[in-house]
Design an enzyme around this catalytic site. Sequence first.
Site, PDB file in Angstrom:
ATOM      1  N   ASP A 107       0.826  -1.205   0.000  1.00 40.84           N
ATOM      2  CA  ASP A 107       0.000   0.000   0.000  1.00 40.84           C
ATOM      3  C   ASP A 107       0.865   1.263   0.000  1.00 40.84           C
ATOM      4  OD1 ASP A 107      -2.944   0.931   0.416  1.00 40.84           O
ATOM      5  OD2 ASP A 107      -1.888   1.924   2.066  1.00 40.84           O
ATOM      6  N   HIS A 275      -7.415  -6.588   0.105  1.00 42.22           N
ATOM      7  CA  HIS A 275      -6.321  -5.609   0.080  1.00 42.22           C
ATOM      8  C   HIS A 275      -5.208  -5.932   1.068  1.00 42.22           C
ATOM      9  CE1 HIS A 275      -4.299  -1.762  -0.191  1.00 42.22           C
ATOM     10  NE2 HIS A 275      -4.538  -1.501   1.087  1.00 42.22           N
TER      11      HIS A 275
END
Length: 304
Positions: A107, A275
């Site tokens: 991320d 994610h």
Amino acid sequence: MTASLFDFPRFDIERNGVRVHGRIGGRGAPLLLLHGHPQTHLIWHRVAPVLAERFTVVAVDLRGYGDSGRPADDAGHVAYSKREMARDALAAMRHHGFERFGVLAHDRGARVAHRLAADHVAAVDRMLLLDIAPTLSMYENTTEAFARAYWHWFFLIQPPPLPEALIASDPVRYVRSVMGGRHAGLAPFAPEVLAEYERCAAIPGTAESICGDYRASATIDLVHDRADIAAGRKLAQPLRVLWGEHGAVGRCFDVLSLWRECAAQVSGRALPCGHYIPEEAPGELLAEALQFFTSPLQQEGTRP
């Protein structure tokens, strides 16, 4: 095997007046771990102990997150540019005597890793990046589906003080809303680790730092990325990219094609998760990381 990432010795260094906090453990070739938003280095708690059997693992909190420093943002958002964050990470590795190392990043940390590899070519041996496409590509190819899924990208860059005030009014709710609103909800997060994410989100200055991070990505970071493109610079290091098949990145972007526009050796695939790969699919990530970081240098682009 080290029983827990919580058992790794802590360290703190200072670079240009900003504290960089992290943990180090293991033995072997150096491997830098960089986390994402709105988390801390503890995202690696399910994989770092196993990695430490083969590598010297250095897990760092990005500035503005965890127990690292929270410098004031500036008008040009230089303080939270990925270039500055990359310099923090490089300083942490050099503090421990590592001039060249691998990078595993998720991320926001993967965006820092991208800039680290671009600016400090000799320092980064190879990179494994998790659930991102290049920042510039994501902004330039934004769709309604992406904007709905990544609403915080557009909320956090709004002018101060509204985003900061809303986050600071209830930082725990913000953390739980952002993380719990994705594919698997809050189920993947160990209670003691989630409590740390919440503690760090409540540290004074965190809301301002988070907004500074995202404002930098929408401004000065894009300037740096466009300069690389204009100069014809591509990442030279072997790059492997993994993304969650249930996440927005893989649904909204052709991840490998976008990375091949800015890196010479690229491979990757989707994993059966959302994610938060290090916490949702630690076994699959470990298998990938151990293979990638221990295999001889090769043309990574030939792998699926």
